[in-house]
Design a protein around this motif. Structure first.
Motif, PDB file in Angstrom:
ATOM      1  N   TRP A  62     -16.402   7.900   8.745  1.00  0.00           N
ATOM      2  CA  TRP A  62     -16.717   6.771   7.253  1.00  0.00           C
ATOM      3  C   TRP A  62     -16.401   7.745   6.367  1.00  0.00           C
ATOM      4  CZ3 TRP A  62     -17.981   1.707   6.350  1.00  0.00           C
ATOM      5  CH2 TRP A  62     -17.588   1.051   7.471  1.00  0.00           C
ATOM      6  N   ALA A  63     -16.472   7.024   5.618  1.00  0.00           N
ATOM      7  CA  ALA A  63     -16.971   8.513   4.276  1.00  0.00           C
ATOM      8  C   ALA A  63     -17.884   8.104   3.068  1.00  0.00           C
ATOM      9  CB  ALA A  63     -15.124   9.254   3.164  1.00  0.00           C
ATOM     10  N   LEU A  64     -18.355   9.034   2.776  1.00  0.00           N
ATOM     11  CA  LEU A  64     -19.364   9.069   1.325  1.00  0.00           C
ATOM     12  C   LEU A  64     -18.825   9.718   0.045  1.00  0.00           C
ATOM     13  CD1 LEU A  64     -21.805   7.699   0.561  1.00  0.00           C
ATOM     14  CD2 LEU A  64     -22.873   9.830   0.201  1.00  0.00           C
ATOM     15  N   GLU A 113     -30.494  10.566  -2.759  1.00  0.00           N
ATOM     16  CA  GLU A 113     -30.710  10.266  -3.894  1.00  0.00           C
ATOM     17  C   GLU A 113     -29.985   8.731  -4.698  1.00  0.00           C
ATOM     18  OE1 GLU A 113     -33.685  11.642  -5.709  1.00  0.00           O
ATOM     19  OE2 GLU A 113     -34.994  11.604  -5.255  1.00  0.00           O
ATOM     20  N   LEU A 114     -28.594   8.682  -3.584  1.00  0.00           N
ATOM     21  CA  LEU A 114     -27.432   8.093  -4.682  1.00  0.00           C
ATOM     22  C   LEU A 114     -27.632   6.578  -4.584  1.00  0.00           C
ATOM     23  CD1 LEU A 114     -24.554  10.220  -3.231  1.00  0.00           C
ATOM     24  CD2 LEU A 114     -24.893  10.046  -5.907  1.00  0.00           C
ATOM     25  N   VAL A 115     -27.230   5.733  -5.422  1.00  0.00           N
ATOM     26  CA  VAL A 115     -27.287   4.556  -5.557  1.00  0.00           C
ATOM     27  C   VAL A 115     -26.275   4.349  -4.743  1.00  0.00           C
ATOM     28  CG1 VAL A 115     -28.127   2.017  -7.544  1.00  0.00           C
ATOM     29  CG2 VAL A 115     -29.183   4.137  -7.134  1.00  0.00           C
ATOM     30  N   MET A 116     -26.275   2.889  -4.140  1.00  0.00           N
ATOM     31  CA  MET A 116     -24.595   2.824  -2.852  1.00  0.00           C
ATOM     32  C   MET A 116     -24.684   1.178  -4.262  1.00  0.00           C
ATOM     33  SD  MET A 116     -24.285   5.138  -0.575  1.00  0.00           S
ATOM     34  CE  MET A 116     -23.064   4.467   0.502  1.00  0.00           C
ATOM     35  N   LEU A 151     -18.378   7.938 -15.137  1.00  0.00           N
ATOM     36  CA  LEU A 151     -19.747   6.636 -14.621  1.00  0.00           C
ATOM     37  C   LEU A 151     -20.667   6.458 -13.592  1.00  0.00           C
ATOM     38  CD1 LEU A 151     -18.706   3.700 -17.127  1.00  0.00           C
ATOM     39  CD2 LEU A 151     -19.634   5.978 -18.353  1.00  0.00           C
ATOM     40  N   GLY A 152     -21.428   7.304 -13.990  1.00  0.00           N
ATOM     41  CA  GLY A 152     -22.312   7.481 -11.929  1.00  0.00           C
ATOM     42  C   GLY A 152     -22.236   8.607 -11.310  1.00  0.00           C
ATOM     43  N   THR A 153     -20.919   9.390 -11.611  1.00  0.00           N
ATOM     44  CA  THR A 153     -21.124  11.084 -11.051  1.00  0.00           C
ATOM     45  C   THR A 153     -22.053  11.762 -10.836  1.00  0.00           C
ATOM     46  OG1 THR A 153     -18.947  11.433 -12.038  1.00  0.00           O
ATOM     47  CG2 THR A 153     -20.526  12.970 -10.986  1.00  0.00           C
ATOM     48  N   GLY A 154     -22.402  11.779  -9.726  1.00  0.00           N
ATOM     49  CA  GLY A 154     -23.866  12.291  -9.533  1.00  0.00           C
ATOM     50  C   GLY A 154     -25.492  11.376  -8.971  1.00  0.00           C
ATOM     51  N   HIS A 155     -24.998  10.240  -9.110  1.00  0.00           N
ATOM     52  CA  HIS A 155     -25.617   9.081  -9.305  1.00  0.00           C
ATOM     53  C   HIS A 155     -25.273   7.942  -8.304  1.00  0.00           C
ATOM     54  CE1 HIS A 155     -27.725  10.958 -12.383  1.00  0.00           C
ATOM     55  NE2 HIS A 155     -26.882  10.924 -13.241  1.00  0.00           N
ATOM     56  N   VAL A 156     -24.343   7.470  -8.413  1.00  0.00           N
ATOM     57  CA  VAL A 156     -24.054   6.248  -7.445  1.00  0.00           C
ATOM     58  C   VAL A 156     -22.921   7.020  -6.603  1.00  0.00           C
ATOM     59  CG1 VAL A 156     -21.817   3.709  -7.889  1.00  0.00           C
ATOM     60  CG2 VAL A 156     -23.760   4.849 -10.046  1.00  0.00           C
ATOM     61  N   GLY A 157     -22.534   5.936  -5.447  1.00  0.00           N
ATOM     62  CA  GLY A 157     -21.759   6.769  -4.268  1.00  0.00           C
ATOM     63  C   GLY A 157     -21.676   5.454  -3.927  1.00  0.00           C
ATOM     64  N   TYR A 158     -20.495   5.444  -3.210  1.00  0.00           N
ATOM     65  CA  TYR A 158     -19.914   4.371  -2.008  1.00  0.00           C
ATOM     66  C   TYR A 158     -19.376   4.528  -0.356  1.00  0.00           C
ATOM     67  CZ  TYR A 158     -14.670   4.909  -3.972  1.00  0.00           C
ATOM     68  OH  TYR A 158     -13.847   5.761  -3.592  1.00  0.00           O
ATOM     69  N   ALA A 165     -19.216   8.767  -7.361  1.00  0.00           N
ATOM     70  CA  ALA A 165     -18.438   7.723  -7.964  1.00  0.00           C
ATOM     71  C   ALA A 165     -17.484   7.282  -8.924  1.00  0.00           C
ATOM     72  CB  ALA A 165     -19.155   7.215  -9.415  1.00  0.00           C
ATOM     73  N   ASP A 166     -16.995   9.259  -9.039  1.00  0.00           N
ATOM     74  CA  ASP A 166     -15.548   9.277  -8.976  1.00  0.00           C
ATOM     75  C   ASP A 166     -14.153   9.554  -7.878  1.00  0.00           C
ATOM     76  OD1 ASP A 166     -16.175  11.875  -8.658  1.00  0.00           O
ATOM     77  OD2 ASP A 166     -15.999  12.413  -9.898  1.00  0.00           O
ATOM     78  N   GLY A 167     -14.933   9.044  -6.621  1.00  0.00           N
ATOM     79  CA  GLY A 167     -14.181   9.531  -5.647  1.00  0.00           C
ATOM     80  C   GLY A 167     -14.034  10.568  -4.807  1.00  0.00           C
ATOM     81  N   THR A 168     -14.899  11.371  -5.551  1.00  0.00           N
ATOM     82  CA  THR A 168     -14.802  13.254  -4.738  1.00  0.00           C
ATOM     83  C   THR A 168     -15.943  12.886  -3.253  1.00  0.00           C
ATOM     84  OG1 THR A 168     -15.801  13.905  -6.748  1.00  0.00           O
ATOM     85  CG2 THR A 168     -15.994  15.249  -5.285  1.00  0.00           C
TER      86      THR A 168
END
Length: 90
Positions: A56-58, A83-86, A23-30, A61-64
């Motif tokens: 700091w690592a970006l 354009e990742l949603v944090m 879920l969120g792959t390619g769209h969500v990051g942390y 969503a899947d931890g990649t």
């Protein structure tokens, strides 16, 4: 399934761990603060680096791993550029 190919579920427990990870792959990051000691585990093939540095690592969503920086601001800038949603992960 939704139109974009994601599984439809009414409750988070209805998702398998594999589906949930996508879920969120390619769209969500942390962002995650890491030590240079963890760098080679997250980013195989990176050159040796001094031990104990704060980085700091970006991550996707899947931890990649996407990018690593010595600056939180630079990692955030990369997320915005791609354009990742944090999201906040606790």
């Amino acid at each position: 399934m939704t139109r974009d190919g994601h599984p439809r579920a009414t409750h988070p427990r209805a998702l398998s761990p594999e589906v949930f990870a996508q879920l969120g792959t390619g769209h969500v990051g942390y962002l995650r603060q890491i030590s240079s000691d963890d760098l080679r585990r997250l980013f195989p093939g990176t050159p040796e680096m001094a031990r104990g540095l704060r980085l700091w690592a970006l991550l996707g969503a899947d931890g990649t791993p996407i990018v690593v920086s010595d600056s939180r601001e630079a990692a955030i800038a990369n997320a915005l550029e791609t354009e990742l949603v944090m999201v906040s992960v606790h």
